[in-house]
Design a protein around this motif. Structure first.
Motif, PDB file in Angstrom:
ATOM      1  N   LEU A 179      10.250   9.411   0.228  1.00  0.00           N
ATOM      2  CA  LEU A 179       9.152   9.009  -0.596  1.00  0.00           C
ATOM      3  C   LEU A 179       8.525   7.915  -0.004  1.00  0.00           C
ATOM      4  O   LEU A 179       7.235   7.817   0.002  1.00  0.00           O
ATOM      5  CB  LEU A 179       9.523   8.793  -2.140  1.00  0.00           C
ATOM      6  CG  LEU A 179       8.464   8.102  -3.010  1.00  0.00           C
ATOM      7  CD1 LEU A 179       7.621   9.209  -3.162  1.00  0.00           C
ATOM      8  CD2 LEU A 179       9.231   7.898  -4.422  1.00  0.00           C
ATOM      9  N   ILE A 180       9.217   6.947   0.449  1.00  0.00           N
ATOM     10  CA  ILE A 180       8.781   5.695   0.920  1.00  0.00           C
ATOM     11  C   ILE A 180       7.930   6.127   2.540  1.00  0.00           C
ATOM     12  O   ILE A 180       6.882   5.747   2.749  1.00  0.00           O
ATOM     13  CB  ILE A 180       9.815   4.641   1.456  1.00  0.00           C
ATOM     14  CG1 ILE A 180      10.404   4.028   0.146  1.00  0.00           C
ATOM     15  CG2 ILE A 180       9.209   3.463   2.372  1.00  0.00           C
ATOM     16  CD1 ILE A 180      11.546   3.183   0.328  1.00  0.00           C
ATOM     17  N   TYR A 181       8.598   6.939   3.180  1.00  0.00           N
ATOM     18  CA  TYR A 181       7.758   7.404   4.387  1.00  0.00           C
ATOM     19  C   TYR A 181       6.553   7.960   4.101  1.00  0.00           C
ATOM     20  O   TYR A 181       5.528   8.078   4.681  1.00  0.00           O
ATOM     21  CB  TYR A 181       8.472   8.218   5.236  1.00  0.00           C
ATOM     22  CG  TYR A 181       9.646   7.693   6.348  1.00  0.00           C
ATOM     23  CD1 TYR A 181       8.979   7.002   7.378  1.00  0.00           C
ATOM     24  CD2 TYR A 181      10.907   7.882   6.168  1.00  0.00           C
ATOM     25  CE1 TYR A 181       9.843   6.159   8.197  1.00  0.00           C
ATOM     26  CE2 TYR A 181      11.715   7.170   6.970  1.00  0.00           C
ATOM     27  CZ  TYR A 181      11.395   6.398   8.074  1.00  0.00           C
ATOM     28  OH  TYR A 181      11.968   5.827   9.085  1.00  0.00           O
ATOM     29  N   LEU A 182       6.556   8.982   3.015  1.00  0.00           N
ATOM     30  CA  LEU A 182       5.243   9.346   2.513  1.00  0.00           C
ATOM     31  C   LEU A 182       4.081   8.714   2.225  1.00  0.00           C
ATOM     32  O   LEU A 182       3.095   8.931   2.479  1.00  0.00           O
ATOM     33  CB  LEU A 182       5.643  10.562   1.521  1.00  0.00           C
ATOM     34  CG  LEU A 182       6.244  11.960   1.882  1.00  0.00           C
ATOM     35  CD1 LEU A 182       6.721  12.447   0.416  1.00  0.00           C
ATOM     36  CD2 LEU A 182       5.597  12.824   2.786  1.00  0.00           C
ATOM     37  N   ILE A 183       4.631   7.741   1.492  1.00  0.00           N
ATOM     38  CA  ILE A 183       3.689   6.460   0.869  1.00  0.00           C
ATOM     39  C   ILE A 183       2.951   5.854   2.250  1.00  0.00           C
ATOM     40  O   ILE A 183       1.723   5.597   2.384  1.00  0.00           O
ATOM     41  CB  ILE A 183       4.336   5.587   0.007  1.00  0.00           C
ATOM     42  CG1 ILE A 183       4.813   6.220  -1.193  1.00  0.00           C
ATOM     43  CG2 ILE A 183       3.501   4.299  -0.293  1.00  0.00           C
ATOM     44  CD1 ILE A 183       5.571   5.411  -2.127  1.00  0.00           C
ATOM     45  N   LEU A 184       3.901   5.434   3.146  1.00  0.00           N
ATOM     46  CA  LEU A 184       3.584   4.877   4.402  1.00  0.00           C
ATOM     47  C   LEU A 184       2.181   5.576   5.143  1.00  0.00           C
ATOM     48  O   LEU A 184       1.292   5.118   5.560  1.00  0.00           O
ATOM     49  CB  LEU A 184       4.725   4.272   5.397  1.00  0.00           C
ATOM     50  CG  LEU A 184       5.445   3.290   4.878  1.00  0.00           C
ATOM     51  CD1 LEU A 184       6.726   3.121   5.648  1.00  0.00           C
ATOM     52  CD2 LEU A 184       4.635   2.109   4.160  1.00  0.00           C
ATOM     53  N   ILE A 185       2.668   6.992   5.317  1.00  0.00           N
ATOM     54  CA  ILE A 185       1.773   7.819   5.926  1.00  0.00           C
ATOM     55  C   ILE A 185       0.548   8.143   5.354  1.00  0.00           C
ATOM     56  O   ILE A 185      -0.288   8.043   5.859  1.00  0.00           O
ATOM     57  CB  ILE A 185       2.463   9.290   6.261  1.00  0.00           C
ATOM     58  CG1 ILE A 185       3.668   9.010   7.348  1.00  0.00           C
ATOM     59  CG2 ILE A 185       1.669  10.314   6.887  1.00  0.00           C
ATOM     60  CD1 ILE A 185       4.553  10.140   7.584  1.00  0.00           C
ATOM     61  N   GLY A 186       0.847   8.089   3.680  1.00  0.00           N
ATOM     62  CA  GLY A 186      -0.705   8.127   2.954  1.00  0.00           C
ATOM     63  C   GLY A 186      -1.385   7.016   3.177  1.00  0.00           C
ATOM     64  O   GLY A 186      -2.587   7.201   3.308  1.00  0.00           O
ATOM     65  N   ILE A 187      -0.890   5.950   3.262  1.00  0.00           N
ATOM     66  CA  ILE A 187      -1.693   4.609   3.597  1.00  0.00           C
ATOM     67  C   ILE A 187      -2.258   4.671   4.749  1.00  0.00           C
ATOM     68  O   ILE A 187      -3.563   4.413   4.973  1.00  0.00           O
ATOM     69  CB  ILE A 187      -0.853   3.566   3.444  1.00  0.00           C
ATOM     70  CG1 ILE A 187      -0.089   3.096   1.747  1.00  0.00           C
ATOM     71  CG2 ILE A 187      -1.573   2.083   3.803  1.00  0.00           C
ATOM     72  CD1 ILE A 187       0.804   2.191   1.761  1.00  0.00           C
ATOM     73  N   CYS A 188      -1.692   5.088   5.977  1.00  0.00           N
ATOM     74  CA  CYS A 188      -2.131   5.083   7.156  1.00  0.00           C
ATOM     75  C   CYS A 188      -3.277   6.298   7.299  1.00  0.00           C
ATOM     76  O   CYS A 188      -4.397   5.871   7.958  1.00  0.00           O
ATOM     77  CB  CYS A 188      -1.084   5.372   8.232  1.00  0.00           C
ATOM     78  SG  CYS A 188      -0.003   4.348   8.526  1.00  0.00           S
TER      79      CYS A 188
END
Length: 215
Positions: free
Chosen positions: A191-200
């Motif tokens: 979930l955290i990786y998905l959030i980071l990629i979403g922000i990028c």
């Protein structure tokens, strides 16, 4: 999955995410300028420099990043070059992504019509001014989609630093999973990786719109 357990492991996951973001930020800060410089060298007419840089790009793109991490941290000490874990990871990542960015920027530079360089000379602009004011803004517009793909890959590739024992996000999740015998930490890591990629992705879309006036 109790909320109490989630709140209990989140601090260690956030600490790992902090290491991931730190590696991500400094890799971009180092590899993007390196990629631009190498791409200029690849398009130069000085053949020895061009051959040397082509060898560098071939080595970095032709071998796995995981192998490069292992070589830098475990291999270089054999010849007396010793890095701390984080420094070894950063060094390997910058060299690797610098090579990929170099190829991307080279394609961007080669897509610029030579007439624009000639027009700049007529206007008595120096080579540096031509690059800064005319060429690079157009190149950035051209390469943004490809750069965006590499930026997203960088977020995920940061997980490879586990091989040299660096405490990143994925390592924190693996430790919690092994300790508590549950997949909840790994689900939170995903979930955290998905959030980071979403922000990028959001930021990259904004940058692309910023340069849309070059259409």
């Amino acid at each position: 999955m109790s909320m109490h357990y989630v709140m209990e492991i989140l601090p260690s996951l956030f600490q790992g995410a902090g290491m991931t973001l730190k590696l991500f930020f400094w890799t971009l800060l180092g590899s993007l300028p390196l990629g631009i410089l190498v791409s200029l060298g690849l398009t130069s007419k000085f053949r020895p420099l061009q051959w040397l840089l082509e060898l560098y790009v071939w080595l970095m793109r032709g071998t796995p990043l995981l192998l490069q991490l292992i070589f830098v941290f475990y291999g270089l000490p054999i010849v007396g070059i010793v890095f701390q874990r984080y420094d070894a990871a950063l060094f390997a990542f910058i060299l690797n992504y610098g090579a990929y960015f170099a190829e991307i920027f080279r394609g961007g530079f080669q897509s610029i019509d030579q007439g624009q360089y000639e027009a700049a000379r007529v206007l008595r602009l120096s080579y540096g001014q031509t690059l800064r004011k005319i060429v690079i803004p157009q190149v950035v517009k051209i390469v943004i989609p490809s750069i965006g793909n590499e930026v997203i890959n960088l977020v995920k590739d940061s997980s490879l630093v586990y091989v040299i024992g660096l405490g990143d996000l994925l390592r924190a999740g693996n430790v919690a999973t092994a300790r508590d015998v549950t997949l909840v930490p790994l689900l939170l890591v995903g979930l955290i990786y998905l959030i980071l990629i979403g922000i990028c992705t959001f930021i990259l879309n904004k940058v692309e719109k910023r340069y849309s006036y070059f259409k």
